[in-house]
Design a protein around this motif. Structure first.
Motif, PDB file in Angstrom:
ATOM      1  N   PRO A 228      42.170  36.870  67.441  1.00  0.00           N
ATOM      2  CA  PRO A 228      42.333  35.675  66.607  1.00  0.00           C
ATOM      3  C   PRO A 228      41.936  35.943  65.161  1.00  0.00           C
ATOM      4  N   GLN A 229      42.487  35.164  64.243  1.00  0.00           N
ATOM      5  CA  GLN A 229      42.146  35.346  62.839  1.00  0.00           C
ATOM      6  C   GLN A 229      40.651  35.101  62.624  1.00  0.00           C
ATOM      7  N   LEU A 230      40.080  35.885  61.726  1.00  0.00           N
ATOM      8  CA  LEU A 230      38.622  35.960  61.573  1.00  0.00           C
ATOM      9  C   LEU A 230      38.079  34.891  60.623  1.00  0.00           C
ATOM     10  N   THR A 231      37.112  34.134  61.111  1.00  0.00           N
ATOM     11  CA  THR A 231      36.352  33.229  60.247  1.00  0.00           C
ATOM     12  C   THR A 231      35.382  34.065  59.426  1.00  0.00           C
ATOM     13  N   THR A 232      35.359  33.846  58.116  1.00  0.00           N
ATOM     14  CA  THR A 232      34.574  34.716  57.249  1.00  0.00           C
ATOM     15  C   THR A 232      34.162  33.993  55.974  1.00  0.00           C
ATOM     16  N   VAL A 233      33.126  34.491  55.335  1.00  0.00           N
ATOM     17  CA  VAL A 233      32.723  33.977  54.022  1.00  0.00           C
ATOM     18  C   VAL A 233      33.424  34.820  52.966  1.00  0.00           C
ATOM     19  N   ALA A 234      34.209  34.158  52.122  1.00  0.00           N
ATOM     20  CA  ALA A 234      35.029  34.872  51.142  1.00  0.00           C
ATOM     21  C   ALA A 234      34.221  35.246  49.904  1.00  0.00           C
ATOM     22  N   GLN A 235      34.329  36.539  49.544  1.00  0.00           N
ATOM     23  CA  GLN A 235      33.876  36.991  48.233  1.00  0.00           C
ATOM     24  C   GLN A 235      35.082  36.965  47.303  1.00  0.00           C
ATOM     25  N   PRO A 236      34.938  36.480  46.085  1.00  0.00           N
ATOM     26  CA  PRO A 236      36.080  36.500  45.152  1.00  0.00           C
ATOM     27  C   PRO A 236      36.225  37.895  44.539  1.00  0.00           C
ATOM     28  N   MET A 237      36.726  38.848  45.332  1.00  0.00           N
ATOM     29  CA  MET A 237      36.691  40.252  44.932  1.00  0.00           C
ATOM     30  C   MET A 237      37.485  40.526  43.654  1.00  0.00           C
ATOM     31  N   TYR A 238      38.669  39.954  43.548  1.00  0.00           N
ATOM     32  CA  TYR A 238      39.459  40.144  42.322  1.00  0.00           C
ATOM     33  C   TYR A 238      38.687  39.619  41.120  1.00  0.00           C
ATOM     34  N   ASP A 239      38.090  38.443  41.265  1.00  0.00           N
ATOM     35  CA  ASP A 239      37.341  37.833  40.163  1.00  0.00           C
ATOM     36  C   ASP A 239      36.113  38.662  39.800  1.00  0.00           C
ATOM     37  N   ILE A 240      35.458  39.244  40.808  1.00  0.00           N
ATOM     38  CA  ILE A 240      34.302  40.102  40.522  1.00  0.00           C
ATOM     39  C   ILE A 240      34.727  41.260  39.619  1.00  0.00           C
ATOM     40  N   GLY A 241      35.869  41.881  39.948  1.00  0.00           N
ATOM     41  CA  GLY A 241      36.369  42.971  39.120  1.00  0.00           C
ATOM     42  C   GLY A 241      36.761  42.507  37.731  1.00  0.00           C
ATOM     43  N   ALA A 242      37.485  41.377  37.670  1.00  0.00           N
ATOM     44  CA  ALA A 242      37.971  40.870  36.380  1.00  0.00           C
ATOM     45  C   ALA A 242      36.817  40.454  35.476  1.00  0.00           C
ATOM     46  N   VAL A 243      35.857  39.733  36.027  1.00  0.00           N
ATOM     47  CA  VAL A 243      34.713  39.264  35.220  1.00  0.00           C
ATOM     48  C   VAL A 243      33.852  40.449  34.780  1.00  0.00           C
ATOM     49  N   SER A 244      33.699  41.443  35.658  1.00  0.00           N
ATOM     50  CA  SER A 244      32.929  42.646  35.298  1.00  0.00           C
ATOM     51  C   SER A 244      33.563  43.349  34.101  1.00  0.00           C
ATOM     52  N   MET A 245      34.876  43.514  34.146  1.00  0.00           N
ATOM     53  CA  MET A 245      35.575  44.194  33.052  1.00  0.00           C
ATOM     54  C   MET A 245      35.500  43.376  31.774  1.00  0.00           C
ATOM     55  N   ARG A 246      35.629  42.072  31.884  1.00  0.00           N
ATOM     56  CA  ARG A 246      35.537  41.217  30.677  1.00  0.00           C
ATOM     57  C   ARG A 246      34.135  41.295  30.070  1.00  0.00           C
ATOM     58  N   LEU A 247      33.112  41.295  30.915  1.00  0.00           N
ATOM     59  CA  LEU A 247      31.739  41.433  30.416  1.00  0.00           C
ATOM     60  C   LEU A 247      31.568  42.771  29.709  1.00  0.00           C
ATOM     61  N   LEU A 248      32.144  43.820  30.294  1.00  0.00           N
ATOM     62  CA  LEU A 248      32.028  45.143  29.683  1.00  0.00           C
ATOM     63  C   LEU A 248      32.738  45.191  28.327  1.00  0.00           C
ATOM     64  N   THR A 249      33.910  44.541  28.227  1.00  0.00           N
ATOM     65  CA  THR A 249      34.615  44.543  26.934  1.00  0.00           C
ATOM     66  C   THR A 249      33.769  43.861  25.865  1.00  0.00           C
ATOM     67  N   LYS A 250      33.086  42.790  26.232  1.00  0.00           N
ATOM     68  CA  LYS A 250      32.207  42.108  25.272  1.00  0.00           C
ATOM     69  C   LYS A 250      31.079  43.027  24.813  1.00  0.00           C
ATOM     70  N   LEU A 251      30.487  43.746  25.766  1.00  0.00           N
ATOM     71  CA  LEU A 251      29.384  44.645  25.416  1.00  0.00           C
ATOM     72  C   LEU A 251      29.880  45.808  24.556  1.00  0.00           C
ATOM     73  N   MET A 252      31.074  46.339  24.890  1.00  0.00           N
ATOM     74  CA  MET A 252      31.609  47.450  24.115  1.00  0.00           C
ATOM     75  C   MET A 252      31.950  47.033  22.684  1.00  0.00           C
ATOM     76  N   LYS A 253      32.403  45.781  22.533  1.00  0.00           N
ATOM     77  CA  LYS A 253      32.760  45.280  21.208  1.00  0.00           C
ATOM     78  C   LYS A 253      31.578  44.631  20.494  1.00  0.00           C
ATOM     79  N   LYS A 254      30.396  44.691  21.163  1.00  0.00           N
ATOM     80  CA  LYS A 254      29.164  44.112  20.607  1.00  0.00           C
ATOM     81  C   LYS A 254      29.323  42.610  20.310  1.00  0.00           C
ATOM     82  N   GLU A 255      30.042  41.933  21.202  1.00  0.00           N
ATOM     83  CA  GLU A 255      30.183  40.478  21.101  1.00  0.00           C
ATOM     84  C   GLU A 255      28.972  39.800  21.736  1.00  0.00           C
ATOM     85  N   ASN A 256      28.798  38.544  21.421  1.00  0.00           N
ATOM     86  CA  ASN A 256      27.686  37.788  21.986  1.00  0.00           C
ATOM     87  C   ASN A 256      27.915  37.551  23.480  1.00  0.00           C
ATOM     88  N   VAL A 257      26.902  37.828  24.301  1.00  0.00           N
ATOM     89  CA  VAL A 257      26.971  37.628  25.753  1.00  0.00           C
ATOM     90  C   VAL A 257      25.927  36.597  26.158  1.00  0.00           C
TER      91      VAL A 257
END
Length: 334
Positions: free
Chosen positions: A285-314
């Motif tokens: 049967p299909q699995l009941t599970t707690v969803a992690q927003p994996m795509y969002d984790i990757g996207a938000v991580s990269m956006r945070l990194l771009t801010k740090l690389m560009k020395k923007e306010n975080v």
């Protein structure tokens, strides 16, 4: 022979500085001149030398990503989020698989730093003193993705793994289950292992249920370890009525072990996990599970990194994204 910027300048009848401005999208070039340079580039097949440009600007527009297991669909989804945002901000990705081995992770981190990446994303796994030491030698921003360090000093993006496990086990308790086993990840892993184990224990304690060491087995996140752990539970005199697995892959192993034993999921034993990978809806049967927003984790991580690389306010360097219980067919009332 390699086509150079000098060749393009001669072909277009402009200076090398003008070609450089066109290649680097400088707006201070007349449209007619820009068109002439692009036509020359196309005719000659010129490709700008990224290494030379990086030496001149001290920027390579490249980000290093350390992934713990490239064959795991969960991390592949995180990587997709990283790649999409990297493209949006015109960064290239160097993706390195570390096989969940600390020595290889350290080696890969140092290799990426030697390649002069502008920033580094470290995905998953335990952040040890050796990792911290390697990060300290870097002169570029670093973001932890789908993991955190114990001191919370390095910018990170993740979910609350302890709360996710607590919610999963609490949902089983709400269905009347009192004998709940756990297939845990390694307890040396602060997120998928220890934090989810702590969430399991807290849910039992909150409900006034006794913690029983006999009902906990440690796996390695893989399907096979889910099978082996479940076989152990099935040999117990008092079998659990429900199983919480720290990952979908181990949960699917548990489901198949139960079925091979001649029992049914969820009629005889309910199964729940954390992740919500694509496999969760493919298994029967299909699995009941707690969803992690994996795509969002990757996207938000990269956006945070771009801010740090560009020395923007975080505003927030430690980001905790929400999780969600996805009810399917692998859990019923006890």
């Amino acid at each position: 022979m390699t086509v150079t910027i000098y060749d393009v300048a001669r072909e277009a009848g402009v200076s090398m500085a003008t070609v450089s401005r066109v290649v680097n999208n400088n707006p201070n070039v007349k449209p007619q001149t820009r068109k002439k340079v692009f036509e020359a580039i196309e005719r000659l097949g010129y490709r700008p030398n990224a290494v030379a440009r990086g030496l001149a600007s001290k920027k390579t527009t490249t980000v290093g990503v350390v992934i713990p297991d490239i064959s795991n669909a969960i991390f592949a989804e995180v990587a997709r989020g990283i790649e999409d945002i990297a493209n949006m901000y015109h960064y290239n990705i160097i993706l390195c698989n570390a096989d969940k081995k600390k020595e290889k992770e350290i080696r890969v981190i140092n290799t990426l730093l030697e390649k002069q990446v502008d920033g580094l994303l470290f995905m998953g796994g335990a952040v040890t003193d050796e990792h911290i030491q390697a990060f300290k030698t870097a002169n570029v921003p670093i973001v932890l993705c789908a993991t955190t360090d114990e001191q919370g000093t390095i910018p990170s993006v993740d979910i609350d793994h302890e709360a996710a496990a607590f919610d999963a086990v609490s949902s089983l308790i709400a269905q009347g289950h009192k004998s709940i086993a756990m297939i845990s990840g390694t307890l040396q892993d602060p997120a998928n292992g220890y934090a989810r184990f702590q969430g399991y224990k807290r849910a039992l304690e909150t409900a006034g249920l006794a913690y029983d060491e006999e009902l906990v087995r440690v796996g390695n996140y893989r399907y096979e370890s889910g099978i082996e752990a479940m076989k152990y539970f099935l040999e117990l005199n008092n079998k659990p009525t429900a199983v919480f697995a720290a990952t979908d892959e181990m949960a699917i192993g548990a489901i198949h072990a139960i079925q091979d034993f001649g029992l049914k999921v969820p009629d005889d034993i309910s199964v729940i996990s954390v992740d919500n990978s694509r496999m969760a809806s493919m298994v029967r049967p299909q699995l009941t599970t707690v969803a992690q927003p994996m795509y969002d984790i990757g996207a938000v991580s990269m956006r945070l990194l771009t801010k740090l690389m560009k020395k923007e306010n975080v505003d927030q360097s430690k980001v905790v994204l929400p999780h969600e219980l996805i009810s399917r067919q692998s859990v019923i009332q006890a």
